[in-house]
Design an enzyme around this catalytic site. Structure first.
Site, PDB file in Angstrom:
ATOM      1  N   SER A 195       0.799  -1.224   0.100  1.00  0.00           N
ATOM      2  CA  SER A 195      -0.083  -0.058   0.164  1.00  0.00           C
ATOM      3  C   SER A 195       1.000   1.276   0.118  1.00  0.00           C
ATOM      4  O   SER A 195       1.718   1.359  -0.909  1.00  0.00           O
ATOM      5  CB  SER A 195      -0.972  -0.130   1.345  1.00  0.00           C
ATOM      6  OG  SER A 195      -2.066   0.908   1.080  1.00  0.00           O
ATOM      7  N   ASN A 196       0.593   2.116   0.918  1.00  0.00           N
ATOM      8  CA  ASN A 196       1.648   3.405   0.935  1.00  0.00           C
ATOM      9  C   ASN A 196       3.064   3.230   1.169  1.00  0.00           C
ATOM     10  O   ASN A 196       4.054   3.684   0.647  1.00  0.00           O
ATOM     11  CB  ASN A 196       1.144   4.293   2.070  1.00  0.00           C
ATOM     12  CG  ASN A 196      -0.254   5.120   1.650  1.00  0.00           C
ATOM     13  OD1 ASN A 196      -0.647   4.840   0.679  1.00  0.00           O
ATOM     14  ND2 ASN A 196      -0.824   5.781   2.910  1.00  0.00           N
TER      15      ASN A 196
END
Length: 696
Positions: A309-310
């Protein structure tokens, strides 16, 4: 656990001392002194864990404790110790990124007890070793990015390796412990964590209370630059704000006014450099009887940038920005990445161009936040998983009212709810959302994942202060029965480091719309705070408050400088749509790197963004764990780097859902999870010259 305080080195007894002595006898070692990187602010906290009462991977909980739905507690709920907070943070962050159910795979396909070959051989899976904890700062005392290095006792200094575990989401420093840290520790690698400068930093404004680097609490004024995050508000403005908007909270990602995402790659590189320092402290030669020399220099240690994800986006950005050879390879899952697209890039599915690709998060998240509640009312989405604590009737009313308001504003067409919902869903498709993710549109909004992201990132991309109440939203404690802002029975602050994710609603702090005294945004108006959602959308569409420039600052170029890399993403991802993230990145990479590229992409059918949701009825029957393929990708990269084994080519992995009854799906088996193929045939993804074509 043994703690020797700030800035002092830990020694693990005779065995480790012997290793250090051997290192000092190595004629290749330099007498250059090992110096703490200049970006490290203050001193370094160094702690050893024995692997029994406490450890690096499970905080002493073991496989059984991590698997328990009961959170580890505090002896004094109002004043938890740093050790208690660490244990809770590891428990909550580990569980947040993987399916923790036995039927879903925990303890069988992954988990502390499962070895690197997928076998149940490691018992409780506790791993002894040392942690190094410090801030990175730019001298202002306001950045305070948390850096953490874990060095397992089984680290082999003659064959060193590092794996980064940059936090996913806006989580604290342990935010990728199950996504990347666990695999690294089992490999005997050091793990370089960082919280990306978001770090779950919370500021309780009425009491002026903040968290420190270890999660313990302090007064913001007294803490000064040792605070993880203090809102940039004068005492006078704070008093005025508290009188008008009581029981509010500031969060670091949303309210630091630093647009921290623009530095995610940079701080990931810093975490690797900090890991080099830590390894030189443990294994470098003694040069004057007490201080250590430099054994490892940039590029000497095989380093895999890994996370999801991030954190995955941060890993890609770090590899792009690496000018000193800190990173050897990249393995990321479902990366949230904003790509600077060349005009001639093409993304195709089954030979046909997709309607939209390469949009930044500021665009697609604010659009989804506006349309999803209405789209969720579509009859075609009946049977979607229900992921809300609100009564079903309340949720249905929200959907109907949002459709009506959108229609009145001319934003959807149709004379009734069903036609309006169909149009909202069609607009999402036109914006690049795949039909594969249709049944996730409702739970992504109902769970508040999309509203939370829209509000937090809009604040970050406009560098707004907490006192700005951007688009009339704020973060507050509420009355559980009514949703109205209210003083909490007990402050959420003591546990926020342990259970918070950095993006409200989290840890008992809710997302509210400031109608009247403020109400839970879902209940503040019949259409679930449509005016605020439209305002967030218009910040992007109208280019307001500096948002375009700040979004441009976070974009990447998809040039990995020839580093071998693997991206894994689920096709059904409706939080970070695959057209805007992985597919766009791979296509642009074909231009940015062309013939130098060593990037491969594995797209997983029936895979979505949140493996932690897989035990939920309707998720369990339809979706498979992407985490399983992230682990396979790490193993493939390890074999590639160590043995020269070729990486399997880009491909679609056609998984098989578990099926059965929602909430009681049969146990996950290897039949649901086909291997990544060395010869994918018709499932091969075609990439080249700025184009990607993904088989249907």
């Amino acid at each position: 656990m043994t703690r020797l305080g700030w800035g002092r080195r830990m020694v693990f007894g005779a065995a480790l001392a012997a290793v250090a002595i051997l290192g000092a006898c190595n004629g290749d070692e330099s007498a250059e002194r090992n110096r703490l990187p200049g970006f490290v602010s203050g001193s370094v906290r160094t702690t050893a864990y024995d692997g029994a009462s406490d450890d690096l991977l499970t905080a002493g909980l073991g496989k059984t404790g991590l698997g328990s739905a009961s959170a580890p507690g505090f002896a004094n709920a109002a004043r938890p110790t740093s050790a208690e907070l660490r244990r809770l943070a590891i428990w909550s962050n580990y569980r947040a990124l993987v399916d923790m159910s036995a039927n879903g795979g925990y303890g069988r396909f992954w988990g502390p007890n499962v070895d690197l070959d997928g076998n149940d051989t490691l018992g409780e899976g506790k791993i002894p070793g040392t942690e190094y904890l410090a801030y990175s700062d730019d001298g202002s005392g306001s950045k305070n990015v948390t850096l953490l290095v874990q060095v397992p006792a089984g680290f082999n200094p003659a064959q060193p390796c590092i794996v980064t575990a940059t936090s996913s989401g806006s989580r604290g420093v342990y935010g990728a412990i199950s996504a990347a840290g666990e695999w690294a520790l089992k490999r005997g690698c050091a793990v370089a964590y960082n919280d990306k400068g978001g770090g779950n930093g919370a500021h309780e404004l009425m009491s002026d209370t903040i968290t420190l680097i270890d999660g313990t609490l302090a007064n913001a004024v007294l803490a000064g630059t040792s605070s993880l995050f203090t809102a940039n508000v004068t005492s006078g403005d704070l008093a005025t704000f508290n009188s008008r908007f009581p029981n509010r909270y500031a969060f670091k990602h949303a309210h630091s006014q630093q647009n921290p995402e623009q530095d995610w790659g940079h701080v990931t590189l810093q975490s690797v450099e900090f890991a080099y320092w830590a390894l030189n402290e443990q294994f470098g030669p003694l040069i004057d009887g007490s201080r250590h020399g430099v054994r490892y220099r940039a590029g000497d240690i095989m380093t895999i940038a890994a996370s999801v994800s991030n954190g995955g986006g941060a890993s890609l950005a770090a590899a792009e920005q690496d000018t000193r050879g800190w990173i050897t390879a990249v393995v990321v899952g479902e990366p949230q990445i904003n790509v600077r697209m060349a005009p001639n890039v093409v993304v195709r599915s089954g030979g046909q161009p997709v309607p939209s690709f390469g949009r930044p998060l500021a665009d697609y998240a604010t659009l989804a936040n506006l349309l999803e509640p209405c789209a969720a009312a579509s009859a075609s989405l009946a049977g979607a998983p229900y992921l809300s604590a609100l009564p079903v009737a309340t949720t249905q009313s929200i959907r109907t009212q949002r459709c009506a308001t959108l229609a009145a504003a001319g934003l959807v067409s149709g004379a009734d709810t069903q036609s309006q919902a169909a149009d909202a869903l069609a607009q999402l498709h036109a914006a690049g959302y795949l039909a594969d993710s249709d049944l996730l549109q409702a739970p992504m909004w109902d769970s508040q994942a999309i509203p939370a992201i829209a509000v937090t990132y809009a604040n970050a991309y406009t560098r707004s202060r907490v006192t700005d109440n951007l688009c009339n939203f704020s973060f507050a404690t509420t009355n559980p029965a009514t949703g109205a802002v209210a003083a909490p029975a007990t402050s959420p602050m003591p546990a926020v480091f342990g259970v918070g994710n950095g993006v409200p609603p989290t840890a008992g702090i809710d997302l509210v719309f400031n109608t009247g005294a403020g109400v839970d945004h879902r209940l503040a108006t019949p259409d679930a705070s449509f005016a605020g959602a439209l305002c967030l959308r218009q910040l992007w569409t109208n280019g307001m408050l500096g948002m375009p420039a700040n979004v441009d600052a976070v974009r990447v170029n998809a040039n990995l400088q020839g580093k071998p890399a693997i991206i894994v993403q689920g096709r059904s991802d409706s939080l970070v749509p695959v057209n805007h993230a992985s597919r766009a990145y791979v296509a642009q990479n074909g231009i940015s790197e062309a013939g130098r590229s060593q990037l491969v992409f594995y797209e997983v059918t029936n895979g979505q963004h949140f493996d932690a949701f897989l035990p939920v009825p309707g998720f369990d029957t339809r979706f498979v764990p992407v985490h399983y393929y992230n682990l396979q990708a790490l193993n493939l990269m390890w074999k590639h780097l160590k043995n020269g084994a070729p990486l399997p080519p880009s491909q679609v992995i056609r998984t098989v859902p578990r099926g059965g009854t929602p909430g009681a799906a049969p146990a996950l088996t290897s039949a649901n999870l086909p291997p990544i193929s060395a010869a994918p045939g018709a499932n091969a993804i075609t990439v080249g010259a700025g184009a990607i074509d993904v088989p249907l």
